[in-house]
Motif scaffolding. Sequence first.
Motif, PDB file in Angstrom:
ATOM      1  N   GLY A  89     -22.836  21.348  42.932  1.00 50.29           N
ATOM      2  CA  GLY A  89     -22.827  22.784  43.114  1.00 50.29           C
ATOM      3  C   GLY A  89     -21.586  23.268  43.832  1.00 50.29           C
ATOM      4  N   TRP A  90     -21.132  22.495  44.823  1.00 47.68           N
ATOM      5  CA  TRP A  90     -19.963  22.889  45.608  1.00 47.68           C
ATOM      6  C   TRP A  90     -18.681  22.727  44.804  1.00 47.68           C
ATOM      7  N   LEU A  91     -18.646  21.715  43.952  1.00 47.71           N
ATOM      8  CA  LEU A  91     -17.432  21.387  43.207  1.00 47.71           C
ATOM      9  C   LEU A  91     -17.073  22.433  42.179  1.00 47.71           C
ATOM     10  N   ASN A  92     -18.067  22.947  41.470  1.00 46.03           N
ATOM     11  CA  ASN A  92     -17.818  23.786  40.302  1.00 46.03           C
ATOM     12  C   ASN A  92     -17.663  25.256  40.692  1.00 46.03           C
ATOM     13  N   ALA A  93     -16.550  25.567  41.348  1.00 46.72           N
ATOM     14  CA  ALA A  93     -16.321  26.929  41.832  1.00 46.72           C
ATOM     15  C   ALA A  93     -16.099  27.921  40.697  1.00 46.72           C
ATOM     16  N   SER A  94     -15.794  27.452  39.505  1.00 49.43           N
ATOM     17  CA  SER A  94     -15.578  28.351  38.374  1.00 49.43           C
ATOM     18  C   SER A  94     -16.880  28.825  37.741  1.00 49.43           C
ATOM     19  N   ASN A  95     -17.980  28.197  38.124  1.00 51.92           N
ATOM     20  CA  ASN A  95     -19.285  28.582  37.589  1.00 51.92           C
ATOM     21  C   ASN A  95     -19.669  29.971  38.108  1.00 51.92           C
ATOM     22  N   PRO A  96     -20.086  30.896  37.237  1.00 55.03           N
ATOM     23  CA  PRO A  96     -20.476  32.235  37.702  1.00 55.03           C
ATOM     24  C   PRO A  96     -21.592  32.206  38.758  1.00 55.03           C
ATOM     25  N   ASP A  97     -22.416  31.162  38.730  1.00 51.80           N
ATOM     26  CA  ASP A  97     -23.513  31.060  39.687  1.00 51.80           C
ATOM     27  C   ASP A  97     -23.152  30.202  40.904  1.00 51.80           C
ATOM     28  N   TRP A  98     -21.840  29.978  41.103  1.00 50.99           N
ATOM     29  CA  TRP A  98     -21.399  29.081  42.171  1.00 50.99           C
ATOM     30  C   TRP A  98     -21.914  29.509  43.541  1.00 50.99           C
ATOM     31  N   ARG A  99     -21.832  30.783  43.836  1.00 51.71           N
ATOM     32  CA  ARG A  99     -22.253  31.254  45.152  1.00 51.71           C
ATOM     33  C   ARG A  99     -23.747  31.057  45.384  1.00 51.71           C
ATOM     34  N   LYS A 100     -24.503  31.014  44.291  1.00 54.47           N
ATOM     35  CA  LYS A 100     -25.945  30.819  44.420  1.00 54.47           C
ATOM     36  C   LYS A 100     -26.317  29.342  44.528  1.00 54.47           C
ATOM     37  N   THR A 101     -25.513  28.479  43.891  1.00 51.08           N
ATOM     38  CA  THR A 101     -25.907  27.069  43.793  1.00 51.08           C
ATOM     39  C   THR A 101     -25.202  26.159  44.796  1.00 51.08           C
ATOM     40  N   ARG A 102     -24.068  26.575  45.342  1.00 46.20           N
ATOM     41  CA  ARG A 102     -23.301  25.653  46.193  1.00 46.20           C
ATOM     42  C   ARG A 102     -24.056  25.274  47.460  1.00 46.20           C
ATOM     43  N   THR A 103     -24.900  26.158  47.960  1.00 51.31           N
ATOM     44  CA  THR A 103     -25.651  25.851  49.180  1.00 51.31           C
ATOM     45  C   THR A 103     -27.115  25.527  48.875  1.00 51.31           C
ATOM     46  N   LEU A 104     -27.379  25.137  47.652  1.00 52.42           N
ATOM     47  CA  LEU A 104     -28.741  24.754  47.267  1.00 52.42           C
ATOM     48  C   LEU A 104     -28.981  23.314  47.720  1.00 52.42           C
ATOM     49  N   TYR A 105     -29.552  23.181  48.904  1.00 55.12           N
ATOM     50  CA  TYR A 105     -29.723  21.838  49.463  1.00 55.12           C
ATOM     51  C   TYR A 105     -30.763  21.876  50.577  1.00 55.12           C
ATOM     52  N   ASN A 106     -31.554  20.807  50.628  1.00 53.49           N
ATOM     53  CA  ASN A 106     -32.574  20.657  51.664  1.00 53.49           C
ATOM     54  C   ASN A 106     -32.283  19.362  52.432  1.00 53.49           C
ATOM     55  N   TYR A 107     -31.826  19.504  53.681  1.00 52.01           N
ATOM     56  CA  TYR A 107     -31.543  18.319  54.494  1.00 52.01           C
ATOM     57  C   TYR A 107     -32.833  17.551  54.756  1.00 52.01           C
ATOM     58  N   ASN A 108     -32.795  16.230  54.572  1.00 51.72           N
ATOM     59  CA  ASN A 108     -33.985  15.427  54.864  1.00 51.72           C
ATOM     60  C   ASN A 108     -34.026  15.044  56.339  1.00 51.72           C
ATOM     61  N   HIS A 109     -35.094  14.383  56.730  1.00 50.76           N
ATOM     62  CA  HIS A 109     -35.307  14.067  58.143  1.00 50.76           C
ATOM     63  C   HIS A 109     -34.165  13.230  58.712  1.00 50.76           C
ATOM     64  N   ALA A 110     -33.736  12.228  57.957  1.00 49.25           N
ATOM     65  CA  ALA A 110     -32.657  11.360  58.439  1.00 49.25           C
ATOM     66  C   ALA A 110     -31.357  12.139  58.602  1.00 49.25           C
ATOM     67  N   GLU A 111     -31.098  13.072  57.698  1.00 48.89           N
ATOM     68  CA  GLU A 111     -29.873  13.876  57.784  1.00 48.89           C
ATOM     69  C   GLU A 111     -29.921  14.833  58.970  1.00 48.89           C
ATOM     70  N   ILE A 112     -31.092  15.391  59.251  1.00 43.33           N
ATOM     71  CA  ILE A 112     -31.231  16.245  60.434  1.00 43.33           C
ATOM     72  C   ILE A 112     -30.994  15.427  61.696  1.00 43.33           C
ATOM     73  N   THR A 113     -31.477  14.204  61.722  1.00 42.36           N
ATOM     74  CA  THR A 113     -31.231  13.321  62.866  1.00 42.36           C
ATOM     75  C   THR A 113     -29.735  13.032  63.012  1.00 42.36           C
ATOM     76  N   GLU A 114     -29.068  12.838  61.888  1.00 43.39           N
ATOM     77  CA  GLU A 114     -27.615  12.633  61.893  1.00 43.39           C
ATOM     78  C   GLU A 114     -26.904  13.860  62.469  1.00 43.39           C
TER      79      GLU A 114
END
Length: 280
Positions: free
Chosen positions: A200-225
């Motif tokens: 999502g972050w890579l494809n900045a030319s996509n018309p929906d880039w602003r909607k999809t680039r931050t589409l992410y759910n940090y998991n428990h281990a990542e929050i701990t990180e």
Amino acid sequence: MITIGLTNWKGHNTLIVDKNKELENYTSHFPFVEMDTSFYSIQPENNLLNWIDKTPAGFQFIPKAFQAMTTHREWGDYFTSEALMFKVFIDSFQPMLDAKRIKAFLFQFPPYFACSSENVLYLRKIRHWMGDLPVAIEFRNHTWFSELYYGKTIEFLKEMQFIQTTVDQPQTQTNSIPRVLEVTNPELTLLRLHGRNFDGWLNASNPDWRKTRTLYNYNHAEITEIKGYVEKLALHAKEVAVIFNNNSGGHAAGNAKELQKQLNLTFPNLAPQQMGLDLF
């Protein structure tokens, strides 16, 4: 001190009790918010006074600089001089400044804003025009933190008393910077969490880039990180302000709450939480 907030007070459905009072609902959970509206247009005074009135006395805002101030647009399309643009922008926030409601102004630069003598000079001008106001800088061009310029960039940010914004984001070749756990202003440092949606972050030319680039759910281990990053930054700054920007899928509030729990944080002087009317 460690504080946590989200980008914008709208769209965080898990926080909303009354859809007509989204800001008030938000302030019962978090002590500050990043304001995006100021990026798209300089806000009229009545908007700022309204937002002040709706929030507790200790609640703060991190407004994003107007888009022409960060070279996303041409300043000549809006003003007769750059200096005037900065003056109008600062004057518009005077009610919040007087009420001590501004934590910092965030200047998020585009991927084409590379490390160059021209852009270093522009950053010096920003410091001049912004005076002694707190200014956070977020780069999106890797040259600022290349092997050649890393140390010079950090020293320059310190010299200008700019707040270095550490980011957590996918590592692409075109629009990313590395995670830089450096404090350049001892009063405040920012950690902005954009998620890790590489495609999502890579494809900045996509018309929906602003909607999809931050589409992410940090998991428990990542929050701990992330907790580890926050604790490291907190060794060198009076305040670490953590901003969750991964809300394309509505995950920011839940992730922020989990980090708050892992850090065992409570935030004083929040607005009282409202009970929903749908009790039965």
